[in-house]
Design an enzyme around this catalytic site. Structure first.
Site, short mmCIF file in Angstrom:
data_model
loop_
_atom_site.label_atom_id
_atom_site.label_comp_id
_atom_site.label_asym_id
_atom_site.label_seq_id
_atom_site.Cartn_x
_atom_site.Cartn_y
_atom_site.Cartn_z
N LYS A 1 -2.12 -1.45 -3.75
CA LYS A 1 -2.98 -0.28 -3.67
C LYS A 1 -2.12 0.97 -3.73
O LYS A 1 -1.15 1.06 -2.98
CB LYS A 1 -3.78 -0.31 -2.36
N LYS B 1 0.86 -1.19 0.00
CA LYS B 1 0.00 0.00 0.00
C LYS B 1 0.89 1.23 0.00
O LYS B 1 1.67 1.45 0.93
CB LYS B 1 -0.92 0.00 1.22
#
Length: 334
Positions: free
Chosen positions: A256, A202
Site C-alpha cells: 500500500k 505500507k
C-alpha cells in the site's frame, strides 16, 4: 532461458494482435470480479449515505446501508468487503479504548453484515487512528509513537473484531511484532480460522489524503507517520517486512499504496509466492475519477487498465473503491 526469436519476417509479432480474437487468445493476465475487495466507509445513523467530497461517488454509509452494499457485493460476485469507520470525535481518546469496544461501530457492522450476507467475507482494519485523538495508528506519549503498548491495544482490537465475526483482519498499523502477537491471541481464544491479511509494506505516502477525510482524521494528525510507515525510497526493506509477517503468522500480505508501488508487488510475488494484494488507495481513485469527471480521460478504460496492471504485477487481488463499477462491467452479457 528465453528462446531466440526467428528473424523478421518469419517472426511478425503483430500477427497475434491482428484481431480481437487473437488478442484474447494471447492475453497473459485477466481481471475478474473475484480479484476485488470493496472498501466501504461506515458511520452512525440510519438510512444515511454521506458523500465524501474528495472521493466522488463514494459515501459514508450507515450500518443498514452497509448491509445493502454487502448484498450488492454478493449479487455482483465480489467476494469481500473491507470496513473503515468514521468515528465520532467524542469517542476519540488518547487511550483509544473505543477500538476494542464490542459495541463500537465496526463490530456492530460486522455482525449485521454477517447475519444478512454470510457468504461475503468481511475484512476489517486494525489500527488506532480512527479512535486516536492524535490521529496516529499507535498510542502516543510525549510525541513518541509507542510500539509495544500499541501492539497490546491492537491485540484487544483484533480479538473484539474476531468475536464479532470478521473473516479477515487487516492490521494496517505497521508496528513491529503485531502479527505474531495477534496470531497467538487468536489461537488462544479459539479463533483459529480467522485470516490475517497484513499491510506488510505500507508506505508513508501522499496518496492517503482523501481517505483521512473519509474517516475524519485529517485535522487531528499531529506530526507525521514516518517513524512507522515505510520510506517510499525503499524496496529491500519491504521484502524484510513481508518475510517477518509471514514468519509470524500472516496468511496474506499487502502493498500500500498500489500503482506507484507495482515494482514492490512484483518483487513480493516473485520472492515469496504467497497471496499478494495491493490497495488502490483513495488518492489513486480520486485522480482517476476526477480526471474522468472532467472528460480528460476515458474513465472506464483507465479504471480497468489500472486494475489489470495489478494483476500483471503479480497481485492476487486488489482493494479498490472501483469494485462495484468494475464488477458491473465484468458481468457476462446476457
Amino acid at each position: 532461458m528465453r528462446p531466440t526469436l526467428a528473424p523478421f519476417p518469419a517472426t511478425r509479432l503483430r500477427r497475434t494482435r491482428r484481431s480481437q480474437a487473437l488478442r484474447d487468445l494471447c492475453q497473459e493476465n485477466v481481471l475478474t470480479v473475484k480479484d476485488l475487495i470493496w472498501p466501504i466507509f461506515i458511520r452512525e445513523g440510519e438510512d444515511l449515505a454521506d458523500p465524501i467530497a474528495s472521493m466522488p461517488g463514494v459515501a459514508r454509509l450507515s450500518i443498514d446501508r452497509a448491509v445493502r452494499a454487502a448484498e450488492e457485493a454478493a449479487e455482483l460476485g465480489i467476494p469481500a468487503i473491507c470496513l473503515f469507520p468514521y468515528t465520532d470525535i467524542s469517542l476519540k481518546t488518547e487511550d483509544c479504548a473505543e477500538a476494542w469496544n464490542p459495541e463500537n461501530l465496526s463490530n456492530r457492522a460486522i455482525r449485521a453484515i454477517k447475519a444478512a450476507v454470510p457468504e461475503v467475507a468481511v475484512m476489517t482494519d486494525i489500527a488506532l487512528d480512527p479512535y486516536n485523538i492524535n490521529g496516529h495508528d499507535g498510542l502516543v506519549r510525549d510525541g513518541i509513537i509507542l510500539n509495544d503498548e500499541t501492539v497490546e491495544a491492537l491485540v484487544r482490537m483484533a480479538l473484539a473484531q474476531a468475536e464479532a465475526g470478521a473473516d479477515i483482519l487487516g492490521p494496517s498499523d505497521m508496528m513491529d511484532g503485531r502479527i505474531g502477537a495477534m496470531r497467538r491471541a487468536l489461537e488462544g481464544a479459539g479463533h483459529t480460522d480467522v485470516a490475517i491479511l497484513s499491510y506488510s509494506a505500507k508506505y508513508a505516502s501522499a496518496f492517503y489524503g482523501p481517505f483521512r477525510d473519509a474517516v475524519g482524521a485529517s485535522g487531528l494528525l499531529t506530526g507525521d507517520k514516518k517513524t512507522y510507515q515505510m520510506n517510499p525510497a525503499n524496496t529491500n526493506e519491504a521484502l524484510r517486512l513481508i518475510e517477518r509477517d509471514l514468519a509470524e503468522g500472516a496468511d496474506m500480505v499487502m502493498v500500500k499504496p498500489g500503482m506507484p508501488y507495482l515494482d514492490i508487488c512484483r518483487r513480493v510475488k516473485d520472492e515469496f509466492a504467497v497471496p499478494t494484494y495491493a490497495y488502490q488507495v483513495s488518492g489513486e481513485y480520486a485522480m482517476i475519477r476526477g480526471a474522468a469527471d472532467q472528460g480528460w480521460i476515458d474513465g472506464e478504460r483507465a479504471m480497468l487498465e489500472s486494475l489489470l496492471a495489478f494483476k500483471r504485477a503479480g497481485c492476487d487481488g486488489v482493494l479498490t473503491y472501483f469494485a462495484p463499477a468494475v464488477a458491473r462491467l465484468l458481468q457476462p452479457a446476457v
